[in-house]
Design an enzyme around this catalytic site. Structure first.
Site, mmCIF file in Angstrom:
data_model
loop_
_atom_site.group_PDB
_atom_site.id
_atom_site.type_symbol
_atom_site.label_atom_id
_atom_site.label_comp_id
_atom_site.label_asym_id
_atom_site.label_seq_id
_atom_site.Cartn_x
_atom_site.Cartn_y
_atom_site.Cartn_z
ATOM 1 N N ASN A 97 0.822 -1.106 -0.008
ATOM 2 C CA ASN A 97 -0.068 -0.023 -0.016
ATOM 3 C C ASN A 97 1.015 1.260 0.068
ATOM 4 O OD1 ASN A 97 -1.799 2.114 0.703
ATOM 5 N ND2 ASN A 97 -2.357 1.417 2.695
ATOM 6 N N LYS A 154 0.033 4.199 0.014
ATOM 7 C CA LYS A 154 -0.692 5.277 0.318
ATOM 8 C C LYS A 154 -0.440 6.675 -0.607
ATOM 9 C CE LYS A 154 0.086 3.270 4.897
ATOM 10 N NZ LYS A 154 -0.161 3.351 6.390
ATOM 11 N N HIS A 156 -9.486 0.779 4.772
ATOM 12 C CA HIS A 156 -8.294 1.040 5.454
ATOM 13 C C HIS A 156 -8.719 1.911 6.696
ATOM 14 C CE1 HIS A 156 -4.175 2.188 6.466
ATOM 15 N NE2 HIS A 156 -3.805 1.330 5.817
ATOM 16 N N GLU A 165 -7.171 4.301 7.771
ATOM 17 C CA GLU A 165 -7.136 5.697 7.539
ATOM 18 C C GLU A 165 -8.077 6.382 6.941
ATOM 19 O OE1 GLU A 165 -3.369 5.532 5.528
ATOM 20 O OE2 GLU A 165 -2.304 4.633 7.569
ATOM 21 N N GLU A 208 -5.455 -5.326 10.423
ATOM 22 C CA GLU A 208 -4.596 -4.278 10.628
ATOM 23 C C GLU A 208 -4.912 -3.835 12.090
ATOM 24 O OE1 GLU A 208 -2.507 -3.263 6.720
ATOM 25 O OE2 GLU A 208 -4.109 -1.837 6.786
ATOM 26 N N GLY A 237 2.205 2.076 10.812
ATOM 27 C CA GLY A 237 3.063 3.136 10.654
ATOM 28 C C GLY A 237 3.482 3.439 11.962
ATOM 29 N N SER A 250 3.090 -2.245 10.594
ATOM 30 C CA SER A 250 4.769 -2.272 10.595
ATOM 31 C C SER A 250 5.252 -3.603 10.136
ATOM 32 C CB SER A 250 4.995 -1.816 11.871
ATOM 33 O OG SER A 250 4.559 -0.602 12.260
HETATM 34 C C1 PEP Z 1 -0.821 -0.085 5.997
HETATM 35 O O1 PEP Z 1 -1.171 1.211 5.910
HETATM 36 O O2 PEP Z 1 -1.448 -0.821 5.385
HETATM 37 C C2 PEP Z 1 0.199 -0.850 6.731
HETATM 38 C C3 PEP Z 1 0.347 -1.960 7.177
HETATM 39 O O3 PEP Z 1 1.016 0.330 6.842
HETATM 40 P P1 PEP Z 1 2.604 0.007 7.719
HETATM 41 O O4 PEP Z 1 3.171 -1.325 7.158
HETATM 42 O O5 PEP Z 1 3.505 1.271 7.276
HETATM 43 O O6 PEP Z 1 2.326 -0.201 9.179
#
Ligand code: PEP
Length: 255
Positions: free
Chosen positions: A9, A11, A98, A100, A170, A176, A216
């Protein structure tokens, strides 16, 4: 037997030319193929066509995903993108729900459910995200919370091919932040998601739906997640922005 999936992703990162360079780099890294692992990249909407052209030209072994879509076919929905528009530029997958989008843009489970139905009507594979906040995790109600999201997000879906619907668990507190859930944390929730899918869709369909871990995930920790029974891959944010590291994660999934 579920094929593993590693999805990146991107983003709101990378201009058009930067996205093309990243896709070209990944194509070079993965030119030997990805074995039995499905690899997907999700650039910003405006860069989809550029990445689609790289995939075609380089015969790159990865698929193209959007990061969002609207459920209407067309009309007065300023700023939105319809599933048929994604299809027309070669997107075969689309991330929905997601955290976000839920947090900053107020998306609800009902919206996510409508998006899944609209995408599936166009043959686009939803990668449907779920996950709890830190407050919910600390209250110990995370499993019930995620199970409720799954029930709402999948309400009324007709899944004829389980490989064409993907869930990404997630935990929001791990996205992040550099804080990862442990592999056992991931399995606890992914196992509960699988049990919920069995209740809703029956054993056979539930056994074919991929559940990814996201939060992460990186080249050093991915192997531990992939060892878990109900973790079928990863949705990767930050670590998908470097072709070599992301390719290493794909190689870990191939092992
Ligand atoms: C994501 O935004 O889907 C995600 C898993 O981000 P990160 O790997 O940066 O935590």
């Amino acid at each position: 037997m579920r094929k593993r999936m590693i999805a990146g992703n991107w983003k709101m990162n990378k201009t058009f030319s930067e996205a093309v360079v990243l896709a070209e780099g990944l194509a070079r890294e993965l030119e030997g193929g990805t074995g039995d692992v499905d690899v997907v990249v999700a650039p910003p909407t405006i860069n989809l066509k550029g990445v689609a052209e790289v995939i075609e030209k380089e015969e790159a072994p990865f698929a193209l995903s959007a990061q969002n879509a609207y459920w209407q076919e067309s009309g007065a929905y300023t700023g939105e993108t319809a599933p048929n528009m994604l299809e027309a530029v070669g997107a075969t997958h689309c991330i929905i729900g997601h955290s976000e989008r839920r947090d900053y843009f107020g998306e609800t489970d009902e919206d996510i459910n409508k998006k899944a139905k609209a995408l599936m009507a166009h043959g686009i594979v939803p990668i449907s995200c779920c996950g709890e906040s830190l407050d919910i995790r600390e209250a110990g109600t995370h499993v019930a919370f995620v199970v409720d999201q799954i029930k709402k997000d999948t309400a009324g879906l007709e899944i004829t091919d389980p490989s064409k619907y993907v869930i990404a668990y997630e935990p929001i507190w791990a996205i992040g932040t550099g804080k990862t859930a442990t592999a056992d944390d991931a399995q606890e929730v992914c196992g509960a998601i699988r049990a919920t899918l069995v209740e809703i869709f029956g054993d056979e369909t539930a056994a074919g739906i991929r559940i990814l871990y996201g939060g992460s995930a990186n080249p050093s920790n991915i192997a531990g997640f992939l060892e878990k029974e109900d973790v079928d891959g990863a949705l990767v944010g930050g670590a998908s922005l470097k072709a070599d590291g992301f390719a290493d994660m794909v190689r870990s999934a191939m092992a």
